[in-house]
Design an enzyme around this catalytic site. Sequence first.
Site, short mmCIF file in Angstrom:
data_model
loop_
_atom_site.label_atom_id
_atom_site.label_comp_id
_atom_site.label_asym_id
_atom_site.label_seq_id
_atom_site.Cartn_x
_atom_site.Cartn_y
_atom_site.Cartn_z
N HIS A 281 49.15 -17.95 5.97
CA HIS A 281 50.31 -17.47 6.72
C HIS A 281 51.30 -16.99 5.65
O HIS A 281 52.02 -17.81 5.06
CB HIS A 281 50.95 -18.57 7.55
CG HIS A 281 50.03 -19.22 8.54
ND1 HIS A 281 49.57 -18.58 9.66
CD2 HIS A 281 49.50 -20.47 8.59
CE1 HIS A 281 48.79 -19.40 10.36
NE2 HIS A 281 48.74 -20.55 9.72
N TYR B 105 50.42 -14.01 13.48
CA TYR B 105 50.90 -14.13 14.87
C TYR B 105 52.34 -13.68 15.07
O TYR B 105 52.85 -13.77 16.20
CB TYR B 105 50.72 -15.57 15.37
CG TYR B 105 51.35 -16.65 14.53
CD1 TYR B 105 52.70 -16.96 14.64
CD2 TYR B 105 50.59 -17.38 13.62
CE1 TYR B 105 53.29 -17.96 13.89
CE2 TYR B 105 51.16 -18.38 12.86
CZ TYR B 105 52.51 -18.67 12.99
OH TYR B 105 53.08 -19.66 12.23
N ARG C 239 46.64 -25.35 22.34
CA ARG C 239 47.95 -25.48 22.98
C ARG C 239 48.63 -24.13 23.17
O ARG C 239 49.53 -24.01 23.99
CB ARG C 239 48.85 -26.43 22.17
CG ARG C 239 49.30 -25.91 20.82
CD ARG C 239 50.22 -26.91 20.12
NE ARG C 239 50.74 -26.35 18.88
CZ ARG C 239 50.17 -26.46 17.71
NH1 ARG C 239 49.02 -27.11 17.61
NH2 ARG C 239 50.69 -25.93 16.62
N HIS D 207 43.00 -22.67 14.88
CA HIS D 207 43.49 -23.98 14.45
C HIS D 207 42.89 -25.03 15.38
O HIS D 207 43.01 -24.92 16.61
CB HIS D 207 45.01 -24.07 14.57
CG HIS D 207 45.76 -23.23 13.59
ND1 HIS D 207 46.80 -22.41 13.97
CD2 HIS D 207 45.67 -23.11 12.25
CE1 HIS D 207 47.31 -21.81 12.91
NE2 HIS D 207 46.64 -22.22 11.85
N HIS E 51 41.23 -26.57 9.73
CA HIS E 51 41.64 -27.97 9.61
C HIS E 51 40.57 -28.91 10.14
O HIS E 51 40.04 -29.72 9.39
CB HIS E 51 43.00 -28.25 10.28
CG HIS E 51 44.11 -27.40 9.77
ND1 HIS E 51 44.46 -27.35 8.43
CD2 HIS E 51 44.94 -26.54 10.41
CE1 HIS E 51 45.46 -26.52 8.28
NE2 HIS E 51 45.77 -26.00 9.46
N ASP F 20 46.80 -21.83 3.37
CA ASP F 20 47.56 -22.04 4.60
C ASP F 20 49.06 -21.79 4.41
O ASP F 20 49.51 -20.66 4.38
CB ASP F 20 47.29 -23.46 5.10
CG ASP F 20 47.79 -23.70 6.52
OD1 ASP F 20 48.37 -22.78 7.12
OD2 ASP F 20 47.60 -24.80 7.04
#
Length: 450
Positions: free
Chosen positions: A61, A121, A211, A235, A272, A323
Amino acid sequence: MQVTTYWTEYAWLGTHVEPGAALDVADGRITAVRRGVEAPPPGAVALRGLTLPGLANTHSHAFHRALRGLVQVGSGTFWTWREFMYQVAARLTPESYHALARAVYAEMALAGVTAVGEFHYVHHAPGGTPYADPNAMGEALIAAAEDAGIRMTLLDTAYLASAIGSKHTGEPPTAHQLRFSDGTADAWAERVSLLKGGETVRIGAAIHSVRAVPAEQMSVVASWAGERNSPLHVHLSEQTAENDACLAAHGCTPTRLLADHGVLGPRTTGVHNTHLTDQDIALLGGSGTGTCMCPTTERDLADGIGPASALQKAGSPLSLGSDSHAVIDLLEEARAMELNERLRSRTRGHWTAAALLRAASEDGHAALGWDGAGRLEAGALADFTTVALDTVRTAGQVPRLGAETAVFAATAADVRHTVVAGRHIVRDGVHTSVPDVPSALTEAIEALRG
């Protein structure tokens, strides 16, 4: 066909270290590996030290780089850290993101990274309004990687909800998350289909997490990737709270939910994969779904230690990522994966240095859709990096144990050369197109922090 020869003082050829190897390169690929070349041939570029296949940073990211240092004050959890992340994300524009990412990708090149998987994102303007070019942010990242000279797989990420919720449809995005969301998976697919790849660019897909993408919309993202044979990342079970919410809403683990909606498979990588049941591990391994471990971030955020060894034994290929960029050092990520497992098991030697280097190179490239990369052999992409063997960390070691020295002693600071597609983008520790990377990072980060 113009041929460039890179002479390596030592080269790791996947199974052993070879002294005096010459790599002939043309049209971005290695055309020959000549062994027993004791001195640089006339006109060859000399790479002194240990030359390795280029490293693949499978999970990035880029804008998180602006958090380094800021989030090391006080205590907290992943969830409190996330609030700082939202503050930085709110300030990004296509121009400021390009400036930051260009510097971050140059930092990666200095660390021997030749390909990055950007889990992207931040799609729209604050408030969720699309830019005139709906892919302005993604295209800024692509341009930044091209400017820095490294390969990119842009993992354009569907992020549609703030939480799983009780009705399986997901809770609406928060104010911070509006700029992440396309509203629906179909709208996401319509936008991402406008992105174009290139010689050093691949377009992939990502489901941010169970989520953030409602279960009924996951198949849209999976189908989009499947139709294009593109990488698909997600993720997965980074936090126990995610597992608890998924169990409450769906009666199953996140891994089982992804399996039930067609997400798992050999083109998919779970990032992860920290808090898994034995059944989860069997599902991931049995489907050939990959695992990207990000040890420096996982320990920085107090996430926990994922079952990397068990996942690999079950059939899940391992790759590595930096990450949140607490540090950018794939050698440290490789070392940390082994050392974490030693702490968990209280035994040593779960992976050989060669296996850890493969996770950081060949298997990472495969997870990003770059076939034929991560190896020093004829026909492979001409992407490689050279680690010095004469620094305070690496001096005095036995050259034939160069892989062990690189993984267990060297750091990103020991990288001297990086070559991508046959182009020398880091020479003697200096980036050829971003010559002052620290200043570029400082300027870009200070602009974001205000």
